[in-house]
Design a protein around this motif. Structure first.
Motif: not given
Lengths: 206, 206, 206
Positions: B129-147
């Motif tokens: 699951t991390i492989t599939a959705v982790g990239g989007g999660m990290i991108r949202d965190i870097v943008l200071a947005r809630r995933p």
């Protein structure tokens, strides 16, 4: 390896740790944090980039945890920032140069470390850039702020990429120490000039 | 291993990198970022999940850094998004299918990699699951947005979990390649349908 | 190693996982998240600190992924929080003690693990503290919230640092198990008292 040049790079590397530890402490002051906040932001600013690089490389515990000096220098710098406010004219005049020196050195050291483990030039460029700007990025994320390099404000990350590119071009042509010094000597003034002139990359937010 | 099937999975995997690199670039456009921002969001969206998985597994430098194609494809996709705005009807019609294909493939590949290192099915499910959705999660965190997966908007993460579950059930019964293809073939339409119908999980935010 | 004491520590460690899984679920409820959100916040709260420690140490896949109980306990705790709201007086009376017990145990276990791999006392102090407060930090970051320990609210992180310090002082003097129990026995009441009295560190935000 020439012991003298290696020593110079180690000293410049730790100067970068000290400068970024001070910067982290300065930001902790602006955010009105307590001593724990000073320590956290000092460590993240000073050691976060190298720790992220070493964690991604996966070739052993990050040097920031195995070399006793890194944590000590980062914490002492944060403590100094807690006691002494660095906001005067002298600090503002000196800071960009020290910051640029740290950025250039870290970029080159990170690039070389990646190349020495057999990575290609593009991953090495990425890891060198992460070494140089990753600590500030992590610090901003922990503060729930959007990292500065996403704001289109200055060419900060671009200076790191250029310094990494220099380190890659020089790889194998000169000794590792000379490559680091040349990269830092090119990257440092770029940071100072970009900051002074407010250079930006072309883009809609410019 | 059948070379043909292995090649197919590698191609599908890289198609996922390209699609998510484009998506990262699209988000950079909406956020009005400069080229550095496009590159950062492209890399995080396309490679962040796999890098997080490999960093947690600790069995060597992430494949996104050792395989030369991954970074190149992610950066080219971000560059394409910088030059060409993908907002037309065609893109909106095609995007969910490509996204679903990437999600299903990444979920299955991540699950199998974890199982192949001897992890249990529950950690394998988490890493898939991390492989599939982790990239989007990290991108949202870097943008200071809630995933997005914390917003209760769609069954996106749930589709990844289902694809991982299929990969676990098929483990040992069929070859790894067939398991990946079946997982992707189940996960991809789920993403498309969940998006089209606005499916949600039961919960107070529904 | 005394099997009995080792068992006790393992049980206390897993009690900490359960308590923090519940806490993560409680926060998911307050944020009105769906079941995926409960699972994510439960896992991050309960296992994030140990996973960050093990990822930084780079001595193998994190124990939270190789020991089958950790993920199960974290997810069951999040599930319990999803079904049963923990907001009554009994929970508020018990929670600080369990939280303090987990913090003290995790701090000591993390410190010892770092020392056992030959790290110095300062990195061990850092990794012990990360074990104890890192999960909550990651959870807050994912929620796009500033971590609590940057808010100057309580001495939470300070309690962890003190528990780590005790573990370092006792290292080599007593068995590892006794050191963990003493650290937890000192750290736990500190958390309870700091919370009850609203202790703060001196600082501008105090």
């Amino acid at each position: 390896m020439s012991a003298d040049l290696g020593d110079i790079i180690r000293v410049v590397d730790l100067v970068g740790v000290a400068v970024n530890g001070l910067l982290g402490g300065e930001i902790a002051r602006r955010e009105r944090l307590d001593p724990i906040g000073f320590a956290v932001l000092g460590i993240l600013s000073a050691l976060g980039g190298g720790m992220l690089r070493d964690t991604l490389l996966q070739r052993g515990t990050p040097v920031a945890l195995t070399d006793p000096w890194y944590l000590v220098v980062a914490l002492v710098a944060a403590l100094v920032a807690f006691v002494v406010p660095f906001e005067g004219r002298t600090w503002n005049a000196i800071y960009p140069s020290l910051d640029g020196l740290a950025l250039g050195t870290w970029a080159a050291v990170g690039t070389q470390k990646a190349l020495s483990f057999g990575l290609g030039w593009l991953p090495a460029l990425l890891l060198g850039t992460i070494t140089a700007v990753g600590g500030g990025m992590i610090r901003d994320i922990v503060l729930a702020r959007r990292p500065a390099f996403l704001g289109g404000n200055t060419l900060y990350a671009t200076c790191a990429i250029i310094a990494c590119g220099v380190a890659i071009l020089l790889n194998g042509l000169v000794t590792a120490e000379v490559a680091v010094l040349v990269s830092a000597a090119i990257g440092a003034p770029l940071v100072v000039i970009a900051k002074a002139r407010g250079w930006k990359l072309p883009g809609e937010s410019a």
